[in-house]
Design a protein around this motif. Structure first.
Motif, PDB file in Angstrom:
ATOM      1  N   LEU A  50       0.155   9.666   2.138  1.00  0.00           N
ATOM      2  CA  LEU A  50       0.474   8.516   0.764  1.00  0.00           C
ATOM      3  C   LEU A  50      -0.263   6.823   0.641  1.00  0.00           C
ATOM      4  CD1 LEU A  50       1.653   8.368  -1.827  1.00  0.00           C
ATOM      5  CD2 LEU A  50       3.665   7.670  -0.538  1.00  0.00           C
ATOM      6  N   TYR A  51      -0.264   6.049   2.061  1.00  0.00           N
ATOM      7  CA  TYR A  51      -0.287   4.740   1.790  1.00  0.00           C
ATOM      8  C   TYR A  51      -2.168   4.764   1.748  1.00  0.00           C
ATOM      9  CZ  TYR A  51      -2.131   0.654   4.711  1.00  0.00           C
ATOM     10  OH  TYR A  51      -3.047  -0.400   4.794  1.00  0.00           O
ATOM     11  N   ILE A  52      -2.603   6.377   2.810  1.00  0.00           N
ATOM     12  CA  ILE A  52      -4.415   5.752   2.272  1.00  0.00           C
ATOM     13  C   ILE A  52      -4.599   6.628   0.865  1.00  0.00           C
ATOM     14  CG2 ILE A  52      -6.255   7.662   2.678  1.00  0.00           C
ATOM     15  CD1 ILE A  52      -5.432   8.064   5.657  1.00  0.00           C
ATOM     16  N   HIS A  53      -3.530   7.446   0.419  1.00  0.00           N
ATOM     17  CA  HIS A  53      -4.037   7.465  -1.423  1.00  0.00           C
ATOM     18  C   HIS A  53      -3.427   6.385  -2.026  1.00  0.00           C
ATOM     19  CE1 HIS A  53      -3.418   9.412  -5.183  1.00  0.00           C
ATOM     20  NE2 HIS A  53      -2.280   8.660  -4.927  1.00  0.00           N
ATOM     21  N   LEU A  54      -2.853   5.512  -1.923  1.00  0.00           N
ATOM     22  CA  LEU A  54      -2.387   4.250  -1.928  1.00  0.00           C
ATOM     23  C   LEU A  54      -3.362   3.257  -2.240  1.00  0.00           C
ATOM     24  CD1 LEU A  54       0.759   3.413  -1.542  1.00  0.00           C
ATOM     25  CD2 LEU A  54      -0.284   3.950  -3.939  1.00  0.00           C
ATOM     26  N   CYS A  55      -4.778   3.141  -1.096  1.00  0.00           N
ATOM     27  CA  CYS A  55      -5.692   1.951  -0.651  1.00  0.00           C
ATOM     28  C   CYS A  55      -6.733   1.944  -1.100  1.00  0.00           C
ATOM     29  CB  CYS A  55      -5.769   2.004   0.891  1.00  0.00           C
ATOM     30  SG  CYS A  55      -4.360   1.189   1.920  1.00  0.00           S
ATOM     31  N   ASN A  56      -7.018   3.848  -1.343  1.00  0.00           N
ATOM     32  CA  ASN A  56      -8.028   4.289  -1.717  1.00  0.00           C
ATOM     33  C   ASN A  56      -8.380   3.948  -3.428  1.00  0.00           C
ATOM     34  OD1 ASN A  56      -9.745   5.680  -0.528  1.00  0.00           O
ATOM     35  ND2 ASN A  56      -8.547   7.171   0.015  1.00  0.00           N
ATOM     36  N   ASN A  57      -6.345   3.762  -4.219  1.00  0.00           N
ATOM     37  CA  ASN A  57      -6.475   3.396  -5.940  1.00  0.00           C
ATOM     38  C   ASN A  57      -6.651   2.318  -6.140  1.00  0.00           C
ATOM     39  OD1 ASN A  57      -7.626   6.700  -6.854  1.00  0.00           O
ATOM     40  ND2 ASN A  57      -5.542   6.824  -5.414  1.00  0.00           N
ATOM     41  N   ASP A  58      -6.063   1.635  -5.240  1.00  0.00           N
ATOM     42  CA  ASP A  58      -5.321  -0.116  -5.652  1.00  0.00           C
ATOM     43  C   ASP A  58      -6.858  -0.863  -5.354  1.00  0.00           C
ATOM     44  OD1 ASP A  58      -4.242  -2.152  -5.269  1.00  0.00           O
ATOM     45  OD2 ASP A  58      -3.526  -3.002  -4.007  1.00  0.00           O
ATOM     46  N   LYS A  59      -6.707  -1.679  -6.412  1.00  0.00           N
ATOM     47  CA  LYS A  59      -8.214  -2.653  -6.680  1.00  0.00           C
ATOM     48  C   LYS A  59      -8.037  -3.549  -6.133  1.00  0.00           C
ATOM     49  CE  LYS A  59      -9.086  -0.250 -11.401  1.00  0.00           C
ATOM     50  NZ  LYS A  59      -9.379  -0.762 -12.717  1.00  0.00           N
ATOM     51  N   SER A  60      -6.817  -3.947  -5.836  1.00  0.00           N
ATOM     52  CA  SER A  60      -6.755  -5.737  -5.006  1.00  0.00           C
ATOM     53  C   SER A  60      -7.404  -5.027  -4.020  1.00  0.00           C
ATOM     54  CB  SER A  60      -5.369  -6.482  -4.803  1.00  0.00           C
ATOM     55  OG  SER A  60      -4.430  -5.446  -4.592  1.00  0.00           O
ATOM     56  N   TYR A  61      -6.958  -4.040  -3.164  1.00  0.00           N
ATOM     57  CA  TYR A  61      -7.418  -3.292  -1.410  1.00  0.00           C
ATOM     58  C   TYR A  61      -8.110  -3.108  -1.540  1.00  0.00           C
ATOM     59  CZ  TYR A  61      -6.199  -1.584   2.992  1.00  0.00           C
ATOM     60  OH  TYR A  61      -6.863  -0.803   4.082  1.00  0.00           O
ATOM     61  N   ARG A  62      -9.296  -3.041  -2.019  1.00  0.00           N
ATOM     62  CA  ARG A  62     -10.787  -2.207  -2.108  1.00  0.00           C
ATOM     63  C   ARG A  62     -11.560  -4.167  -2.722  1.00  0.00           C
ATOM     64  NH1 ARG A  62     -11.564   3.068  -3.407  1.00  0.00           N
ATOM     65  NH2 ARG A  62     -13.622   2.501  -3.629  1.00  0.00           N
ATOM     66  N   THR A  63     -11.121  -5.039  -2.490  1.00  0.00           N
ATOM     67  CA  THR A  63     -12.207  -6.202  -2.742  1.00  0.00           C
ATOM     68  C   THR A  63     -12.074  -6.993  -1.751  1.00  0.00           C
ATOM     69  OG1 THR A  63     -10.346  -7.325  -3.627  1.00  0.00           O
ATOM     70  CG2 THR A  63     -11.256  -6.257  -5.748  1.00  0.00           C
ATOM     71  N   GLN A  64     -12.200  -7.513  -2.045  1.00  0.00           N
ATOM     72  CA  GLN A  64     -13.129  -8.933  -0.685  1.00  0.00           C
ATOM     73  C   GLN A  64     -13.805 -10.164  -1.106  1.00  0.00           C
ATOM     74  OE1 GLN A  64     -16.222  -7.476   2.174  1.00  0.00           O
ATOM     75  NE2 GLN A  64     -17.737  -7.922   0.863  1.00  0.00           N
ATOM     76  N   LEU A  65     -13.140 -11.577  -0.466  1.00  0.00           N
ATOM     77  CA  LEU A  65     -13.993 -12.639  -1.077  1.00  0.00           C
ATOM     78  C   LEU A  65     -12.969 -13.087  -2.168  1.00  0.00           C
ATOM     79  CD1 LEU A  65     -16.347 -14.373  -0.288  1.00  0.00           C
ATOM     80  CD2 LEU A  65     -17.407 -14.191  -2.207  1.00  0.00           C
ATOM     81  N   PHE A  66     -11.396 -13.557  -2.175  1.00  0.00           N
ATOM     82  CA  PHE A  66     -10.705 -13.422  -3.081  1.00  0.00           C
ATOM     83  C   PHE A  66     -10.783 -12.748  -4.153  1.00  0.00           C
ATOM     84  CE2 PHE A  66     -12.032 -17.330  -0.759  1.00  0.00           C
ATOM     85  CZ  PHE A  66     -10.863 -17.857   0.018  1.00  0.00           C
ATOM     86  N   GLY A  67     -10.882 -11.051  -4.236  1.00  0.00           N
ATOM     87  CA  GLY A  67     -10.889 -10.031  -5.546  1.00  0.00           C
ATOM     88  C   GLY A  67     -11.444 -10.233  -5.924  1.00  0.00           C
ATOM     89  N   LEU A  68     -13.280 -11.279  -5.962  1.00  0.00           N
ATOM     90  CA  LEU A  68     -14.284 -11.197  -6.194  1.00  0.00           C
ATOM     91  C   LEU A  68     -15.268 -10.445  -6.413  1.00  0.00           C
ATOM     92  CD1 LEU A  68     -14.954 -14.926  -6.387  1.00  0.00           C
ATOM     93  CD2 LEU A  68     -13.420 -13.910  -7.913  1.00  0.00           C
ATOM     94  N   MET A  69     -14.962  -9.148  -4.913  1.00  0.00           N
ATOM     95  CA  MET A  69     -16.381  -8.147  -4.596  1.00  0.00           C
ATOM     96  C   MET A  69     -15.216  -7.033  -4.529  1.00  0.00           C
ATOM     97  SD  MET A  69     -19.265 -10.965  -2.404  1.00  0.00           S
ATOM     98  CE  MET A  69     -20.207  -9.039  -2.080  1.00  0.00           C
TER      99      MET A  69
END
Length: 194
Positions: free
Chosen positions: A119-138
């Motif tokens: 479930l944690y992996i699923h949440l990470c895969n679908n969470d836009k903020s987890y998938r970003t870097q550089l203060f959420g810009l990229m």
């Protein structure tokens, strides 16, 4: 639980669908000690507790406790606090309750922790903020995302227990997490079992 039905139950991450699968197996095969334990655990994981809001997944809450420990566990004061917090996570995961159930409890504990990490992996895969870097810009690419998930899983299941001297006690968590990660990303097994 029939092996195929058991696998479906632990692969499913939606709590309502899991409950329906469990209820269906009970109707089909009848109640037995294994189903009694799974039903009790379902209630402990998803059921409302006093002073907590409805809808809390206590296994994910325990996992998130470990995630927050990553930042504090290395300091002297953080270690003491971490030991208290890890006890809360163990309570959320029903570690002592399940270990008291013997071999069946150990197997169900492994399966439930596996499901939690899935479930944690699923949440990470679908969470836009987890998938970003550089203060959420990229946005990060899929390869970097998998590396980030592997890092988090490794920190929570190997580094924190090692720092706290709880490797043996939490070995089932490490094994379940590694298996869940490798089932989700078989080509990236080296990241977690390196």
């Amino acid at each position: 639980m029939e092996q195929a039905a058991e696998k479906l139950y632990y692969q499913e991450i939606d709590r309502r669908k899991r409950k329906a699968l469990l209820d269906g197996a009970i109707v089909e095969e009848g109640m037995n000690p294994e189903y009694e334990l799974r039903l009790a655990l379902w209630e402990r994981r998803y059921g409302q507790r006093e002073k907590d809001p409805e809808g809390v997944d206590y296994y994910i809450r325990g996992w998130m406790t470990l995630m927050y420990l990553k930042q504090t566990v290395t300091s002297m004061f953080g270690k003491r606090s971490a030991l208290r917090d890890i006890q809360k996570a163990k309570k959320d995961w029903n570690l002592d309750f399940l270990r008291e159930q013997g071999e069946l409890g150990e197997r169900v504990l492994y399966q439930e922790l596996y499901n939690m990490v899935k479930l944690y992996i699923h949440l990470c895969n679908n969470d836009k903020s987890y998938r970003t870097q550089l203060f959420g810009l990229m946005q990060i690419d899929q390869k970097k995302l998998i590396e980030k998930i592997a890092y988090d899983v490794d920190e929570c299941t190997r580094k924190i227990p090692q720092i706290l001297g709880m490797e043996e006690e939490l070995r089932v968590l490490q094994r379940a997490a590694a298996d869940a990660f490798c089932d989700e990303f078989p080509a990236e097994e080296h990241l977690i079992r390196g």
